[in-house]
Design an enzyme around this catalytic site. Structure first.
Site, PDB file in Angstrom:
ATOM      1  N   SER A   1      -5.975  -1.779  -8.005  1.00 12.41           N
ATOM      2  CA  SER A   1      -4.587  -2.136  -8.290  1.00 12.41           C
ATOM      3  C   SER A   1      -4.489  -2.789  -9.661  1.00 12.41           C
ATOM      4  O   SER A   1      -5.131  -3.807  -9.924  1.00 12.41           O
ATOM      5  CB  SER A   1      -4.065  -3.102  -7.231  1.00 12.41           C
TER       6      SER A   1
ATOM      7  N   MET B   1       7.629  -1.501  -4.405  1.00 12.78           N
ATOM      8  CA  MET B   1       8.076  -2.682  -3.667  1.00 12.78           C
ATOM      9  C   MET B   1       9.427  -3.085  -4.230  1.00 12.78           C
ATOM     10  O   MET B   1       9.583  -4.120  -4.875  1.00 12.78           O
ATOM     11  CB  MET B   1       7.041  -3.798  -3.791  1.00 12.78           C
TER      12      MET B   1
ATOM     13  N   ASP C   1      -3.945  -2.655   1.690  1.00 14.72           N
ATOM     14  CA  ASP C   1      -3.662  -3.325   0.424  1.00 14.72           C
ATOM     15  C   ASP C   1      -3.538  -4.817   0.686  1.00 14.72           C
ATOM     16  O   ASP C   1      -2.632  -5.257   1.391  1.00 14.72           O
ATOM     17  CB  ASP C   1      -2.354  -2.782  -0.162  1.00 14.72           C
TER      18      ASP C   1
ATOM     19  N   MET D   1       7.248  -3.961  -8.701  1.00 12.66           N
ATOM     20  CA  MET D   1       8.009  -5.026  -8.051  1.00 12.66           C
ATOM     21  C   MET D   1       9.312  -5.283  -8.800  1.00 12.66           C
ATOM     22  O   MET D   1       9.334  -5.274 -10.035  1.00 12.66           O
ATOM     23  CB  MET D   1       7.177  -6.305  -8.007  1.00 12.66           C
TER      24      MET D   1
ATOM     25  N   HIS E   1      -3.724   2.354  -8.344  1.00 14.54           N
ATOM     26  CA  HIS E   1      -2.604   1.847  -7.555  1.00 14.54           C
ATOM     27  C   HIS E   1      -1.678   1.028  -8.458  1.00 14.54           C
ATOM     28  O   HIS E   1      -2.123   0.103  -9.143  1.00 14.54           O
ATOM     29  CB  HIS E   1      -3.139   0.972  -6.423  1.00 14.54           C
TER      30      HIS E   1
ATOM     31  N   HIS F   1       3.428   2.435  -5.873  1.00 13.02           N
ATOM     32  CA  HIS F   1       3.775   1.668  -4.669  1.00 13.02           C
ATOM     33  C   HIS F   1       5.046   0.881  -4.980  1.00 13.02           C
ATOM     34  O   HIS F   1       5.008  -0.163  -5.628  1.00 13.02           O
ATOM     35  CB  HIS F   1       2.607   0.735  -4.313  1.00 13.02           C
TER      36      HIS F   1
ATOM     37  N   MET G   1      -0.030  -3.052   4.702  1.00 10.53           N
ATOM     38  CA  MET G   1      -0.219  -4.277   3.942  1.00 10.53           C
ATOM     39  C   MET G   1      -1.014  -5.274   4.780  1.00 10.53           C
ATOM     40  O   MET G   1      -0.661  -5.561   5.925  1.00 10.53           O
ATOM     41  CB  MET G   1       1.135  -4.887   3.555  1.00 10.53           C
TER      42      MET G   1
ATOM     43  N   ASP H   1       1.487  -1.334  -8.485  1.00 11.05           N
ATOM     44  CA  ASP H   1       2.400  -2.173  -7.717  1.00 11.05           C
ATOM     45  C   ASP H   1       3.669  -2.421  -8.512  1.00 11.05           C
ATOM     46  O   ASP H   1       3.691  -3.227  -9.440  1.00 11.05           O
ATOM     47  CB  ASP H   1       1.731  -3.501  -7.371  1.00 11.05           C
TER      48      ASP H   1
END
Length: 219
Positions: A8, A68, A175, A37, A33, A66, A137, A35
């Site tokens: 990540s 979020m 994760d 956000m 990966h 991913h 998660m 993330d």
């Protein structure tokens, strides 16, 4: 089933993402990966499509977006066009989850769904046959470096059994808090994709990935 390592970038040096992407690629990771956000679905803000597009050409590895973020359906196409090979959305963030999954597929990329620690598997049971990966998660999303939630191990095992019972070939990823102490536990429970951030980037990218593979019997 082959164990895949997906570092990540959340734990990497954001001031030089091109270098970090190259390091992960050269170290033999299976994917990267990302993330994403938005400061609403989770407290932090990271990066968006423009940043992903800026380093897409620096690696041949699959980029896993991913998301979020709230209302991910509004930005699915942007992330696909930025170069994500898979887009994962949270079951909790999309009111019409099945429709969002179809949007992802219409963009020509793989679809995945993520669920938070407090979200039961029944929230995704009816879409397992529509996705390539289920992300469980094992920490509450939004921050790196958190401690692995041990009570997620039965959920991982239940997810694998659910997929097998339905005859679905499904990658199950975890994760949060993945390190040398927890990686074997999640693999034994049924996961085959390990998302690791802090452990990889604080212990030497190449050696950390090799150690994870060896500990999981996939070195």
């Amino acid at each position: 089933m082959k164990i895949k390592i997906s570092p990540s970038l959340l734990a990497s040096d954001f001031s030089n993402l091109e270098r970090e992407v190259r390091r992960v690629t050269e170290a033999g990771a299976d994917s990267i990966h990302l993330d994403v956000m938005d400061g609403r679905f989770v407290p932090n803000i990271t990066f968006g499509p423009a940043v992903i597009k800026s380093f897409r050409a620096k690696t041949d590895l699959p980029l896993i977006g991913h998301l979020m973020i709230e209302q991910p359906e509004l930005l699915v196409r942007d992330f696909a066009e930025a170069g994500c090979d898979m887009i994962q959305v949270h079951a909790e963030a999309s009111v019409h989850l099945h429709r969002t999954i179809q949007q992802i597929k219409e963009c020509g990329v793989a679809a995945g769904v993520a669920i938070n620690p407090s979200t039961p598997l029944c929230a995704v049971e009816n879409v397992l046959g529509e996705i390539e990966e289920l992300l469980i998660m094992t920490v509450n999303p939004g921050f790196g470096g958190q401690e692995f939630i041990q009570s997620m191990l039965p959920k991982i095992a239940a997810a694998r059994k659910m997929a097998e019972k339905a005859g679905i070939e499904l990658d199950i990823s975890v994760d949060g808090g993945v390190n040398l102490d927890t990686c074997r536990l999640v693999v034994e429970a049924g996961a085959n994709v390990l998302v690791a951030g802090s452990f990889v980037f604080t212990n030497g990218v190449g050696s950390a990935i090799a150690e994870l593979r060896a500990r999981c019997g996939n070195g």
